[in-house]
Design an enzyme around this catalytic site. Structure first.
Site, PDB file in Angstrom:
ATOM      1  N   LYS A 185      15.113  -2.027  -6.843  1.00  0.00           N
ATOM      2  CA  LYS A 185      16.081  -1.935  -5.645  1.00  0.00           C
ATOM      3  C   LYS A 185      15.949  -0.426  -5.106  1.00  0.00           C
ATOM      4  CE  LYS A 185      19.607  -3.816  -7.631  1.00  0.00           C
ATOM      5  NZ  LYS A 185      18.974  -4.724  -8.762  1.00  0.00           N
ATOM      6  N   GLN A 228      22.555  -4.938  -9.861  1.00  0.00           N
ATOM      7  CA  GLN A 228      22.227  -6.048 -10.936  1.00  0.00           C
ATOM      8  C   GLN A 228      21.391  -6.885  -9.913  1.00  0.00           C
ATOM      9  OE1 GLN A 228      25.673  -5.192 -11.492  1.00  0.00           O
ATOM     10  NE2 GLN A 228      24.893  -3.597 -12.610  1.00  0.00           N
ATOM     11  N   ASP A 255      16.915  -4.939 -11.908  1.00  0.00           N
ATOM     12  CA  ASP A 255      15.577  -4.147 -12.147  1.00  0.00           C
ATOM     13  C   ASP A 255      14.458  -4.817 -11.406  1.00  0.00           C
ATOM     14  OD1 ASP A 255      17.044  -2.961 -14.331  1.00  0.00           O
ATOM     15  OD2 ASP A 255      16.516  -4.525 -15.553  1.00  0.00           O
ATOM     16  N   GLY A 276      20.947   0.775 -13.043  1.00  0.00           N
ATOM     17  CA  GLY A 276      20.005   1.909 -13.156  1.00  0.00           C
ATOM     18  C   GLY A 276      19.028   1.772 -11.991  1.00  0.00           C
ATOM     19  N   HIS A 277      19.254   2.858 -10.960  1.00  0.00           N
ATOM     20  CA  HIS A 277      18.270   2.810 -10.146  1.00  0.00           C
ATOM     21  C   HIS A 277      17.443   4.194  -9.859  1.00  0.00           C
ATOM     22  CE1 HIS A 277      20.983   0.246  -7.399  1.00  0.00           C
ATOM     23  NE2 HIS A 277      20.495  -0.383  -8.156  1.00  0.00           N
TER      24      HIS A 277
HETATM   25  P1  IMP Z   1      27.277  -5.603 -18.539  1.00  0.00           P
HETATM   26  O1  IMP Z   1      27.059  -5.403 -17.118  1.00  0.00           O
HETATM   27  O2  IMP Z   1      27.227  -4.031 -18.973  1.00  0.00           O
HETATM   28  O3  IMP Z   1      28.694  -6.139 -18.947  1.00  0.00           O
HETATM   29  O4  IMP Z   1      26.050  -6.175 -19.065  1.00  0.00           O
HETATM   30  C1  IMP Z   1      25.977  -7.725 -18.827  1.00  0.00           C
HETATM   31  C2  IMP Z   1      24.694  -8.195 -18.645  1.00  0.00           C
HETATM   32  O5  IMP Z   1      24.301  -7.710 -17.327  1.00  0.00           O
HETATM   33  C3  IMP Z   1      23.567  -7.871 -19.826  1.00  0.00           C
HETATM   34  O6  IMP Z   1      22.420  -8.742 -19.995  1.00  0.00           O
HETATM   35  C4  IMP Z   1      22.931  -6.575 -19.142  1.00  0.00           C
HETATM   36  O7  IMP Z   1      21.736  -6.354 -19.651  1.00  0.00           O
HETATM   37  C5  IMP Z   1      23.039  -7.010 -17.814  1.00  0.00           C
HETATM   38  N1  IMP Z   1      22.970  -5.692 -16.700  1.00  0.00           N
HETATM   39  C6  IMP Z   1      23.873  -4.959 -16.284  1.00  0.00           C
HETATM   40  N2  IMP Z   1      23.434  -4.069 -15.605  1.00  0.00           N
HETATM   41  C7  IMP Z   1      22.203  -4.378 -15.283  1.00  0.00           C
HETATM   42  C8  IMP Z   1      21.289  -3.542 -14.540  1.00  0.00           C
HETATM   43  O8  IMP Z   1      21.502  -2.760 -13.822  1.00  0.00           O
HETATM   44  N3  IMP Z   1      20.063  -4.267 -14.832  1.00  0.00           N
HETATM   45  C9  IMP Z   1      19.790  -5.218 -15.419  1.00  0.00           C
HETATM   46  N4  IMP Z   1      20.591  -5.713 -16.176  1.00  0.00           N
HETATM   47  C10 IMP Z   1      21.952  -5.557 -15.996  1.00  0.00           C
END
Ligand code: IMP
Length: 429
Positions: free
Chosen positions: A16, A223, A13, A40-41
């Site tokens: 990007k 991420q 977040d 999430g972009h």
């Molecule tokens: P998962 O990727 O859904 O398994 O989540 C694992 C961790 O990564 C959690 O803390 C999510 O909030 C975080 N996370 C996954 N994708 C994103 C992203 O695009 N932005 C911020 N945090 C993310």
């Protein structure tokens, strides 16, 4: 011609979307190499907002967009995202989108398992996006995954499905859940197969040919480095490697293809989900950063935790990911603060640390050591050159550069693409 690899330098977040969109408008190919629709972009193009989770950002401008083998692909989420974009007037076709034939699929029971585990975890919850990302990667390394290329051979899937269902049925039984409805799964795969297969290609070949022809490739990370499964705040991480090195393995190019590594770094810090966050502010200041920065998750809508800039973590991210330069984003959110704090080290009991410790308990226990800087009253929103910035904001940027030991390549001062101060063109190498 230089390529550019963009990665998040914090917990995701970092903004990007805007930077990638700006770079994508000058790239010939945009490739994603890890993660899935947990990303999430947000892109703002000509006053229209596009929210992407799975598709590479180049898709909005019609740039060839590639989903690499390192991504885990939910076929139904793909279809939905393509449909939403089509409604918004963005054409998505095999001319603009290619998906690696070797991408593992996220299936409905991966989503179930992600949620079942989270619900059963109480305090130990990771706070995942519940999209099935982790369980799908587990099946990939467990050599049980159904991959995109398998959709062209549905009739031969029997033994693979036997193994996959046996594994998951045992897990489901542990949660008191019914076994997988195999007929339904096979029917649903049959219904979605052609939609996915129209985009399936040996993308390693497309990318290697593009490279040979001197095309500019933009690798779009999702991420952030602190969520990397090896280097992040384990176990509160995602299930893929988010560092720049993954661009090669996650697409089928060698490591020399990464080019300029641009780390996207927010002028403060945020995190969604659980896990350690040394500079987190549980007070009014944290609230203010969240409100001004509109810090709500693109994918889950969850409120993001907010805190001061942590130069120790960013220095570590830049080193681990081999960052060439950073893009500092959301500087304008810091406008109007009397004073700003930057974390420059930690206390772990009596011990002073200049890096983040590896153990989760130590990570949760460290106390940040702050340096205090005067803030600025003027607005930096929309600044497009150094001359538009107050002296104190420039001082803040310079101090960040010094502390993280990495130069600033870009400064972003609003969600608008044009509101950017360009210090060095990443594509120029
Ligand atoms: P998962 O990727 O859904 O398994 O989540 C694992 C961790 O990564 C959690 O803390 C999510 O909030 C975080 N996370 C996954 N994708 C994103 C992203 O695009 N932005 C911020 N945090 C993310």
């Amino acid at each position: 011609m230089a390529n550019v690899t963009v990665i998040g330098g914090q917990w995701g977040d970092e903004g990007k979307g805007k930077i990638v969109d700006w770079l994508a408008s000058r790239a010939d190919v945009v490739a994603r190499f890890q993660g899935g629709h947990n990303a999430g972009h947000t892109l703002v193009v000509d006053d229209r907002t596009y929210k992407l989770s799975l598709l590479p950002s180049g898709i909005v401008r019609g740039t060839l967009s590639v989903i690499g083998n390192g991504v885990v692909l939910d076929p139904w989420a793909l279809k939905k995202e393509v449909e939403t974009l089509t409604e918004q007037g963005v054409a998505v076709s095999p001319e603009t989108l290619q998906i690696a034939e070797t991408c593992p699929l996220i299936l409905p029971f991966h989503r179930d398992l992600d949620a079942l585990r989270e619900d059963a975890s109480g305090q130990g919850k990771i706070g995942t996006t519940r999209r099935g990302i982790g369980p799908a990667y587990e099946d990939k390394v467990g050599r049980r995954a159904i991959r995109v290329c398998d959709l062209a051979h549905l009739g031969d899937l029997g033994p693979q499905l036997d193994r996959l269902c046996a594994h998951h049925d045992a897990l489901r039984a542990g949660f008191g859940e019914q076994p997988i409805d195999r007929d339904r799964l096979e029917r649903e795969l049959g219904e979605i197969a052609d939609f996915v297969l129209q985009f399936a290609r040996p993308v390693w070949l497309t990318l290697n040919e593009a490279r040979q022809r001197g095309r500019r490739i933009l690798f779009e990370g999702a991420q952030g480095v602190l969520l990397d499964v090896d280097h992040g705040t384990y176990p509160f991480v995602t299930s893929s490697n988010t560092v720049a090195g993954t661009a090669a393995a996650g697409t089928g190019l060698g490591p020399s293809a990464a080019g300029f590594v641009l780390g996207i770094v927010k002028a403060y810090t945020t995190r969604v989900g659980s896990g350690p966050f040394p500079t987190e502010l549980a007070d009014e200041t944290g609230q203010m950063l969240g409100e001004r920065g509109h810090e709500f998750g693109t994918v889950t809508g969850r409120k993001r935790r907010c805190g001061w800039f942590d130069s120790v973590l960013v220095r570590q991210s830049c080193a681990i990911s081999g960052v060439t330069g950073i893009a500092l984003t959301k500087l304008d959110v810091l406008d109007g603060f009397d004073e700003l704090r930057i974390c420059t080290g930690y206390w772990l009991g009596e011990q002073r640390l200049d890096h983040f410790p590896a153990h989760a308990a130590d990570q949760a226990r460290v106390e940040p050591i702050y340096e205090v800087m005067a803030g600025w009253r003027e607005s930096t929103a929309g600044a497009r050159s150094w001359a538009d910035l107050p002296a104190q904001a420039i001082k803040y940027i310079r101090r960040v550069e010094e502390l993280i030991q990495c130069p600033v390549t870009l400064v972003s001062t609003s969600p608008q693409r044009e509101d950017t101060i360009l210090v060095r063109d990443p594509f120029a190498g």
